[in-house]
Design a protein around this motif. Structure first.
Motif, PDB file in Angstrom:
ATOM      1  N   TYR A   6       0.834  -1.206   0.000  1.00 31.13           N
ATOM      2  CA  TYR A   6       0.000   0.000   0.000  1.00 31.13           C
ATOM      3  C   TYR A   6       0.868   1.256   0.000  1.00 31.13           C
ATOM      4  CZ  TYR A   6      -4.395  -2.500   1.005  1.00 31.13           C
ATOM      5  OH  TYR A   6      -5.504  -3.306   0.951  1.00 31.13           O
ATOM      6  N   ARG A 101      -4.646   1.117   6.718  1.00 27.90           N
ATOM      7  CA  ARG A 101      -5.454   0.521   5.653  1.00 27.90           C
ATOM      8  C   ARG A 101      -5.361  -1.007   5.699  1.00 27.90           C
ATOM      9  NH1 ARG A 101      -5.002   1.909  -0.870  1.00 27.90           N
ATOM     10  NH2 ARG A 101      -6.427   0.278  -1.562  1.00 27.90           N
ATOM     11  N   ASP A 132      -5.198  15.223   1.057  1.00 25.31           N
ATOM     12  CA  ASP A 132      -6.324  15.458   0.153  1.00 25.31           C
ATOM     13  C   ASP A 132      -6.163  14.662  -1.141  1.00 25.31           C
ATOM     14  OD1 ASP A 132      -8.782  17.001  -0.562  1.00 25.31           O
ATOM     15  OD2 ASP A 132      -7.459  17.785  -2.136  1.00 25.31           O
ATOM     16  N   VAL A 135      -6.999  11.012  -0.528  1.00 19.35           N
ATOM     17  CA  VAL A 135      -8.444  10.792  -0.418  1.00 19.35           C
ATOM     18  C   VAL A 135      -9.091  10.863  -1.800  1.00 19.35           C
ATOM     19  CG1 VAL A 135     -10.612  11.727   0.486  1.00 19.35           C
ATOM     20  CG2 VAL A 135      -8.607  11.576   1.981  1.00 19.35           C
ATOM     21  N   ARG A 136      -8.729  11.885  -2.586  1.00 22.30           N
ATOM     22  CA  ARG A 136      -9.329  12.033  -3.919  1.00 22.30           C
ATOM     23  C   ARG A 136      -8.966  10.882  -4.852  1.00 22.30           C
ATOM     24  NH1 ARG A 136      -7.377  15.950  -6.618  1.00 22.30           N
ATOM     25  NH2 ARG A 136      -5.977  17.008  -5.170  1.00 22.30           N
ATOM     26  N   GLU A 137      -7.786  10.321  -4.660  1.00 20.05           N
ATOM     27  CA  GLU A 137      -7.352   9.174  -5.478  1.00 20.05           C
ATOM     28  C   GLU A 137      -7.863   7.848  -4.908  1.00 20.05           C
ATOM     29  OE1 GLU A 137      -5.373   8.914  -8.246  1.00 20.05           O
ATOM     30  OE2 GLU A 137      -4.865  11.040  -8.525  1.00 20.05           O
ATOM     31  N   LYS A 138      -8.703   7.947  -3.851  1.00 21.21           N
ATOM     32  CA  LYS A 138      -9.305   6.778  -3.212  1.00 21.21           C
ATOM     33  C   LYS A 138      -8.269   5.806  -2.626  1.00 21.21           C
ATOM     34  CE  LYS A 138     -13.667   6.926  -5.751  1.00 21.21           C
ATOM     35  NZ  LYS A 138     -13.600   8.385  -5.822  1.00 21.21           N
ATOM     36  N   PHE A 139      -7.119   6.354  -2.260  1.00 19.38           N
ATOM     37  CA  PHE A 139      -6.116   5.547  -1.566  1.00 19.38           C
ATOM     38  C   PHE A 139      -6.503   5.395  -0.100  1.00 19.38           C
ATOM     39  CE2 PHE A 139      -2.412   5.277   1.212  1.00 19.38           C
ATOM     40  CZ  PHE A 139      -1.737   4.186   0.681  1.00 19.38           C
ATOM     41  N   SER A 141      -9.349   6.990   3.220  1.00 18.86           N
ATOM     42  CA  SER A 141     -10.541   7.769   3.580  1.00 18.86           C
ATOM     43  C   SER A 141     -10.251   8.646   4.788  1.00 18.86           C
ATOM     44  CB  SER A 141     -11.710   6.824   3.887  1.00 18.86           C
ATOM     45  OG  SER A 141     -11.344   5.930   4.928  1.00 18.86           O
ATOM     46  N   ARG A 143      -8.838  11.743   6.965  1.00 20.07           N
ATOM     47  CA  ARG A 143      -8.519  13.171   6.898  1.00 20.07           C
ATOM     48  C   ARG A 143      -8.287  13.702   8.307  1.00 20.07           C
ATOM     49  NH1 ARG A 143      -9.424  16.146   2.198  1.00 20.07           N
ATOM     50  NH2 ARG A 143     -10.762  15.193   0.619  1.00 20.07           N
TER      51      ARG A 143
END
Length: 200
Positions: A6, A101, A132, A135-139, A141, A143
């Protein structure tokens, strides 16, 4: 092994973003071309440290080490963990995300945004910006729920007003609670209150 995999994937995501948004990576300073090594100084640089510690942190195996540490203190899969991150070591922050993760953990994150030399000290590419992207790349969730200026006494002592304002603006842009107190004890108490409140 999964955590290390990961982290390698996360490094690739952040490297791509840095090349697109910040520019070329200096191969002399960052021989692995990770994109996770910052620059010597910017207005949001808090303190001066040797680059060796930063280079040592850029290794996916740190995610596996963190999994081992979490297991050692009997953190169970799916558990909730209070996390304090610093802009000084973005690679270690990524290792924490990767370990979390792999273990399906819930993280309650508070970040000190400024960074020492060679950390996440590039305006527009702070740890909050990296977070950010992940999160946007869905790696991930995860924050940060709150953030401080960081640095000396957790309030950027010695930094310019320009630098402090860049940090405050970055925190506000992500709608994160700003922790800024005159007294260190207040800062610590505020953090503990957030951890307890978020953990229920």
């Amino acid at each position: 092994v999964l955590a290390a995999q990961y982290m390698l994937k996360g490094m690739e995501i952040l490297k791509r973003h840095r090349l697109e948004k910040v520019g070329p990576i200096n191969k002399v300073i960052d021989p692995l071309r990770s994109g996770l090594i910052g620059v010597l100084t910017t207005p949001i640089t808090s303190t001066t440290v040797d680059i060796d510690s930063k280079l040592t942190s850029v290794n996916p195996n740190w995610a596996a080490v963190i999994v081992s540490m979490l297991k050692e203190v009997k953190v169970k899969n799916g558990g909730t963990v209070a996390v304090s991150l610093t802009g000084s070591f973005p690679a270690m922050n990524l290792a924490v995300f990767s370990a979390a993760r792999a273990l399906n953990l819930r993280l309650i994150i508070i970040t000190s945004v400024s960074a020492s030399t060679w950390g996440a000290n590039i305006p527009g590419f702070t740890w909050l910006d990296m977070e950010d992207v992940l999160v946007r790349e869905k790696f991930a969730s995860y924050r940060s729920v709150a953030a401080s200026l960081g640095g000396v006494q957790d309030k950027g002592l010695g930094m310019s007003e320009e630098g402090k304002e860049i940090l405050r603006t970055t925190i506000r842009n992500y709608n994160i609670t700003l922790l800024e107190f005159d007294d260190m004890k207040q800062s610590i108490n505020a953090r503990m209150d957030i951890y307890h409140d978020q953990a229920k």
